[in-house]
Write a protein that holds these residues in place. Structure first.
Motif, PDB file in Angstrom:
ATOM      1  N   LEU A  65     -13.249  22.088   3.593  1.00  0.00           N
ATOM      2  CA  LEU A  65     -12.507  22.896   2.628  1.00  0.00           C
ATOM      3  C   LEU A  65     -11.780  24.040   3.329  1.00  0.00           C
ATOM      4  O   LEU A  65     -12.278  24.610   4.281  1.00  0.00           O
ATOM      5  N   ASP A  66     -10.629  24.379   2.810  1.00  0.00           N
ATOM      6  CA  ASP A  66      -9.855  25.526   3.287  1.00  0.00           C
ATOM      7  C   ASP A  66     -10.291  26.747   2.485  1.00  0.00           C
ATOM      8  O   ASP A  66     -10.235  26.728   1.251  1.00  0.00           O
ATOM      9  N   TRP A  67     -10.692  27.802   3.156  1.00  0.00           N
ATOM     10  CA  TRP A  67     -11.199  28.994   2.472  1.00  0.00           C
ATOM     11  C   TRP A  67     -10.163  29.587   1.516  1.00  0.00           C
ATOM     12  O   TRP A  67     -10.520  30.228   0.529  1.00  0.00           O
ATOM     13  N   ARG A  68      -8.885  29.351   1.764  1.00  0.00           N
ATOM     14  CA  ARG A  68      -7.828  29.899   0.902  1.00  0.00           C
ATOM     15  C   ARG A  68      -7.674  29.137  -0.403  1.00  0.00           C
ATOM     16  O   ARG A  68      -6.973  29.572  -1.304  1.00  0.00           O
ATOM     17  N   ARG A  69      -8.355  27.994  -0.502  1.00  0.00           N
ATOM     18  CA  ARG A  69      -8.216  27.149  -1.686  1.00  0.00           C
ATOM     19  C   ARG A  69      -9.522  27.012  -2.462  1.00  0.00           C
ATOM     20  O   ARG A  69      -9.677  26.085  -3.245  1.00  0.00           O
ATOM     21  N   VAL A  70     -10.437  27.914  -2.245  1.00  0.00           N
ATOM     22  CA  VAL A  70     -11.731  27.853  -2.922  1.00  0.00           C
ATOM     23  C   VAL A  70     -11.592  28.424  -4.331  1.00  0.00           C
ATOM     24  O   VAL A  70     -11.061  29.521  -4.519  1.00  0.00           O
ATOM     25  N   GLY A  71     -12.065  27.651  -5.303  1.00  0.00           N
ATOM     26  CA  GLY A  71     -12.046  28.078  -6.695  1.00  0.00           C
ATOM     27  C   GLY A  71     -13.441  28.029  -7.291  1.00  0.00           C
ATOM     28  O   GLY A  71     -14.449  27.899  -6.580  1.00  0.00           O
ATOM     29  N   PHE A  72     -13.497  28.097  -8.597  1.00  0.00           N
ATOM     30  CA  PHE A  72     -14.779  28.110  -9.307  1.00  0.00           C
ATOM     31  C   PHE A  72     -15.627  26.882  -8.994  1.00  0.00           C
ATOM     32  O   PHE A  72     -16.827  26.988  -8.741  1.00  0.00           O
ATOM     33  N   LYS A  73     -14.997  25.717  -8.992  1.00  0.00           N
ATOM     34  CA  LYS A  73     -15.720  24.468  -8.734  1.00  0.00           C
ATOM     35  C   LYS A  73     -16.390  24.502  -7.360  1.00  0.00           C
ATOM     36  O   LYS A  73     -17.567  24.152  -7.220  1.00  0.00           O
ATOM     37  N   GLU A  74     -15.661  24.938  -6.347  1.00  0.00           N
ATOM     38  CA  GLU A  74     -16.207  24.994  -4.993  1.00  0.00           C
ATOM     39  C   GLU A  74     -17.298  26.047  -4.869  1.00  0.00           C
ATOM     40  O   GLU A  74     -18.318  25.825  -4.197  1.00  0.00           O
ATOM     41  N   LEU A  75     -17.113  27.190  -5.523  1.00  0.00           N
ATOM     42  CA  LEU A  75     -18.150  28.234  -5.484  1.00  0.00           C
ATOM     43  C   LEU A  75     -19.419  27.778  -6.196  1.00  0.00           C
ATOM     44  O   LEU A  75     -20.527  28.051  -5.731  1.00  0.00           O
ATOM     45  N   SER A  76     -19.270  27.072  -7.296  1.00  0.00           N
ATOM     46  CA  SER A  76     -20.438  26.535  -8.000  1.00  0.00           C
ATOM     47  C   SER A  76     -21.181  25.534  -7.128  1.00  0.00           C
ATOM     48  O   SER A  76     -22.411  25.543  -7.048  1.00  0.00           O
ATOM     49  N   SER A  77     -20.428  24.677  -6.462  1.00  0.00           N
ATOM     50  CA  SER A  77     -21.029  23.699  -5.565  1.00  0.00           C
ATOM     51  C   SER A  77     -21.729  24.397  -4.395  1.00  0.00           C
ATOM     52  O   SER A  77     -22.807  23.984  -3.957  1.00  0.00           O
ATOM     53  N   TYR A  78     -21.125  25.465  -3.899  1.00  0.00           N
ATOM     54  CA  TYR A  78     -21.733  26.242  -2.806  1.00  0.00           C
ATOM     55  C   TYR A  78     -23.071  26.834  -3.246  1.00  0.00           C
ATOM     56  O   TYR A  78     -24.053  26.798  -2.494  1.00  0.00           O
ATOM     57  N   MET A  79     -23.127  27.370  -4.443  1.00  0.00           N
ATOM     58  CA  MET A  79     -24.376  27.955  -4.938  1.00  0.00           C
ATOM     59  C   MET A  79     -25.467  26.886  -5.035  1.00  0.00           C
ATOM     60  O   MET A  79     -26.619  27.132  -4.678  1.00  0.00           O
ATOM     61  N   THR A  80     -25.111  25.701  -5.479  1.00  0.00           N
ATOM     62  CA  THR A  80     -26.072  24.596  -5.525  1.00  0.00           C
ATOM     63  C   THR A  80     -26.507  24.235  -4.109  1.00  0.00           C
ATOM     64  O   THR A  80     -27.699  24.034  -3.843  1.00  0.00           O
ATOM     65  N   TRP A  81     -25.577  24.164  -3.196  1.00  0.00           N
ATOM     66  CA  TRP A  81     -25.874  23.859  -1.800  1.00  0.00           C
ATOM     67  C   TRP A  81     -26.847  24.880  -1.213  1.00  0.00           C
ATOM     68  O   TRP A  81     -27.790  24.520  -0.520  1.00  0.00           O
ATOM     69  N   LEU A  82     -26.623  26.155  -1.507  1.00  0.00           N
ATOM     70  CA  LEU A  82     -27.530  27.198  -1.010  1.00  0.00           C
ATOM     71  C   LEU A  82     -28.950  27.008  -1.535  1.00  0.00           C
ATOM     72  O   LEU A  82     -29.925  27.196  -0.809  1.00  0.00           O
ATOM     73  N   ARG A  83     -29.053  26.647  -2.787  1.00  0.00           N
ATOM     74  CA  ARG A  83     -30.374  26.519  -3.410  1.00  0.00           C
ATOM     75  C   ARG A  83     -31.138  25.278  -2.969  1.00  0.00           C
ATOM     76  O   ARG A  83     -32.343  25.325  -2.802  1.00  0.00           O
ATOM     77  N   TYR A  84     -30.428  24.166  -2.819  1.00  0.00           N
ATOM     78  CA  TYR A  84     -31.129  22.890  -2.705  1.00  0.00           C
ATOM     79  C   TYR A  84     -30.962  22.148  -1.385  1.00  0.00           C
ATOM     80  O   TYR A  84     -31.641  21.161  -1.161  1.00  0.00           O
ATOM     81  N   SER A  85     -30.081  22.582  -0.537  1.00  0.00           N
ATOM     82  CA  SER A  85     -29.907  21.836   0.705  1.00  0.00           C
ATOM     83  C   SER A  85     -30.632  22.535   1.846  1.00  0.00           C
ATOM     84  O   SER A  85     -30.916  23.720   1.791  1.00  0.00           O
ATOM     85  N   ASP A  86     -30.892  21.787   2.877  1.00  0.00           N
ATOM     86  CA  ASP A  86     -31.522  22.388   4.053  1.00  0.00           C
ATOM     87  C   ASP A  86     -30.458  23.011   4.957  1.00  0.00           C
ATOM     88  O   ASP A  86     -30.794  23.622   5.961  1.00  0.00           O
ATOM     89  N   ARG A  87     -29.177  22.821   4.641  1.00  0.00           N
ATOM     90  CA  ARG A  87     -28.029  23.398   5.351  1.00  0.00           C
ATOM     91  C   ARG A  87     -27.968  23.002   6.820  1.00  0.00           C
ATOM     92  O   ARG A  87     -27.343  23.675   7.613  1.00  0.00           O
ATOM     93  N   ASN A  88     -28.620  21.961   7.202  1.00  0.00           N
ATOM     94  CA  ASN A  88     -28.571  21.520   8.615  1.00  0.00           C
ATOM     95  C   ASN A  88     -27.704  20.300   8.776  1.00  0.00           C
ATOM     96  O   ASN A  88     -27.428  19.563   7.956  1.00  0.00           O
TER      97      ASN A  88
END
Length: 88
Positions: A65-88
């Motif tokens: 993803l391009d940081w300049r094109r991040v919207g609500f959908k991407e931020l929501s997905s990021y929050m889910t990723w933070l909560r549930y993924s191991d980020r590795n």
């Protein structure tokens, strides 16, 4: 390698950078962290922001993803990723 933070000392002031997975300084983050330094935020605040922005940059890289094109959908997905993924 995932994006990471890098401690720097410049003009007697300790600050932080975010380095991407290719080993380059993430310039938009550098500018923001420099802004925090310019308004005299504490080094601990800058360190904390750098760590969180490194995690965000990791997410962007993994999703191509391009940081300049991040919207609500991407931020929501990021929050889910933070909560549930191991980020590795």
């Amino acid at each position: 390698m995932n994006p990471r933070t890098q401690r720097i000392k410049q003009d007697g002031y300790v600050s932080w950078l975010v380095i991407d997975s290719s080993g380059r300084i993430v310039q938009p983050v550098r500018k923001y962290l420099k802004y925090l330094q310019n308004i005299e935020s504490s080094p601990n605040t800058i360190r904390s922001y750098a760590g969180h922005l490194a995690k965000f940059w990791q997410y962007l890289e993994k999703r191509d993803l391009d940081w300049r094109r991040v919207g609500f959908k991407e931020l929501s997905s990021y929050m889910t990723w933070l909560r549930y993924s191991d980020r590795n």
